[in-house]
Design a protein around this motif. Structure first.
Motif, PDB file in Angstrom:
ATOM      1  N   ASP A 122       0.828  -1.213   0.000  1.00 26.87           N
ATOM      2  CA  ASP A 122       0.000   0.000   0.000  1.00 26.87           C
ATOM      3  C   ASP A 122       0.863   1.264   0.000  1.00 26.87           C
ATOM      4  OD1 ASP A 122      -2.247  -1.619   0.086  1.00 26.87           O
ATOM      5  OD2 ASP A 122      -2.342  -1.585   2.279  1.00 26.87           O
ATOM      6  N   VAL A 123       1.884   1.248  -0.825  1.00 25.91           N
ATOM      7  CA  VAL A 123       2.822   2.367  -0.882  1.00 25.91           C
ATOM      8  C   VAL A 123       2.150   3.575  -1.541  1.00 25.91           C
ATOM      9  CG1 VAL A 123       4.989   3.179  -1.916  1.00 25.91           C
ATOM     10  CG2 VAL A 123       4.841   0.875  -0.911  1.00 25.91           C
ATOM     11  N   ALA A 124       2.335   4.732  -0.937  1.00 24.30           N
ATOM     12  CA  ALA A 124       1.784   5.974  -1.477  1.00 24.30           C
ATOM     13  C   ALA A 124       2.686   7.125  -1.051  1.00 24.30           C
ATOM     14  CB  ALA A 124       0.360   6.197  -0.977  1.00 24.30           C
ATOM     15  N   HIS A 125       2.526   8.263  -1.699  1.00 23.96           N
ATOM     16  CA  HIS A 125       3.302   9.429  -1.283  1.00 23.96           C
ATOM     17  C   HIS A 125       2.452  10.685  -1.362  1.00 23.96           C
ATOM     18  CE1 HIS A 125       3.970   9.982  -5.671  1.00 23.96           C
ATOM     19  NE2 HIS A 125       4.022  11.264  -5.352  1.00 23.96           N
ATOM     20  N   ARG A 126       2.892  11.692  -0.635  1.00 17.49           N
ATOM     21  CA  ARG A 126       2.241  13.003  -0.618  1.00 17.49           C
ATOM     22  C   ARG A 126       3.316  14.061  -0.792  1.00 17.49           C
ATOM     23  NH1 ARG A 126      -0.462  15.837   4.772  1.00 17.49           N
ATOM     24  NH2 ARG A 126      -0.878  17.866   3.820  1.00 17.49           N
ATOM     25  N   ASN A 127       3.147  14.933  -1.768  1.00 18.88           N
ATOM     26  CA  ASN A 127       4.113  16.011  -1.983  1.00 18.88           C
ATOM     27  C   ASN A 127       3.894  17.142  -0.988  1.00 18.88           C
ATOM     28  OD1 ASN A 127       5.554  14.962  -4.235  1.00 18.88           O
ATOM     29  ND2 ASN A 127       3.814  15.468  -5.552  1.00 18.88           N
ATOM     30  N   LEU A 128       4.991  17.676  -0.475  1.00 20.88           N
ATOM     31  CA  LEU A 128       4.961  18.831   0.403  1.00 20.88           C
ATOM     32  C   LEU A 128       5.785  19.948  -0.235  1.00 20.88           C
ATOM     33  CD1 LEU A 128       5.694  17.086   3.838  1.00 20.88           C
ATOM     34  CD2 LEU A 128       3.470  17.424   2.730  1.00 20.88           C
ATOM     35  N   SER A 129       5.364  21.170  -0.025  1.00 21.75           N
ATOM     36  CA  SER A 129       6.110  22.334  -0.533  1.00 21.75           C
ATOM     37  C   SER A 129       6.392  22.196  -2.024  1.00 21.75           C
ATOM     38  CB  SER A 129       7.406  22.518   0.256  1.00 21.75           C
ATOM     39  OG  SER A 129       7.142  22.658   1.636  1.00 21.75           O
ATOM     40  N   GLY A 130       5.363  21.804  -2.768  1.00 19.23           N
ATOM     41  CA  GLY A 130       5.494  21.702  -4.217  1.00 19.23           C
ATOM     42  C   GLY A 130       6.374  20.574  -4.704  1.00 19.23           C
ATOM     43  N   GLY A 131       6.613  19.590  -3.838  1.00 22.76           N
ATOM     44  CA  GLY A 131       7.449  18.457  -4.231  1.00 22.76           C
ATOM     45  C   GLY A 131       8.893  18.589  -3.794  1.00 22.76           C
TER      46      GLY A 131
END
Length: 230
Positions: A211-220
């Motif tokens: 269940d790998v996922a990611h979330r971008n912070l500060s525009g990546g």
């Protein structure tokens, strides 16, 4: 003081971080324009741990990254392979059980932790894939991994501006506030050479995380990567 190379020889990386330990937290806050405070808060939210649960905080340095968990009542084990960082951490937070350890050979039993996290340290590990497998090994079934790491801005113009900051402005600012400015040349180069969001996600899956996922912070500029152990 030393500057490590991108081959990330362990003793060179450890020596480099020993050399910046005294002013490491201040330098990071200045270079990140205080965004590091927000990033640490979001890591804690992503882990979503309850008091009494146990988390391993790798590349914990002086323990700043561990404080949001520990202060919320989570049993927190900060671990780092820089003895200089651990010494400063013990002085700052003598209540935390700092452990010296290598992310590729963790000194913990199988399924010891409800969660594992590493912030801005995975790219400094000599064998990233071995470290991800070790994190999987020491996590309990049903447990979670959260990786907070520099990544690649998703908007091309912003990526160009950010790369210019990394290679020009960051070392210049570090000369003013850091105890070892040359170390930040390595850090800028290591960020630029690091895989993008999809590349790191693929490596988590290969290491066994589900269940790998990611979330971008500060525009990546930064990405939060998440995975679970089945």
């Amino acid at each position: 003081m030393s500057r490590a190379g991108l081959e990330k020889t362990p003793h060179e990386v450890a020596s480099m971080f020993d050399g910046v330990a005294a002013r490491y937290d201040l330098t990071n806050t200045v270079l990140a324009m205080r965004q590091d405070v927000r990033w640490r808060k979001l890591v804690a939210e992503a882990l979503d741990l309850s008091p009494g649960q146990k988390v391993l905080d790798l590349a914990a340095g002086t323990g700043t990254s561990s404080e949001p968990f520990a202060d919320a009542g989570v049993h927190t084990v900060p671990c780092d392979f820089s003895l200089g960082m651990l010494k400063v951490g013990n002085q700052r937070r003598p209540d935390l059980p700092f452990v010296a350890g290598d992310a590729t050979r963790l000194p913990f039993a199988d399924a010891s932790f409800d969660a594992v996290t590493i912030s801005f340290g995975l790219r400094n590990v000599v064998d990233v894939d071995a470290a991800l497998k070790e994190m999987h090994r020491v996590t309990k079934p049903g447990g979670k991994l959260v990786v907070c790491e520099f990544s690649h801005p998703t908007w091309t113009p912003w990526r160009v501006v950010y790369t210019e900051y990394l290679m020009r402005a960051l070392p210049s600012v570090a000369r003013v506030v850091s105890s070892n400015p040359d170390a930040y040349v390595y850090l800028a180069e290591s960020i630029r050479a690091w895989p993008d969001q999809r590349g790191l996600a693929a490596r988590l899956r290969v290491a066994g995380w589900d269940d790998v996922a990611h979330r971008n912070l500060s525009g990546g500029i930064v990405a939060l990567h998440r995975g679970y152990r089945r």
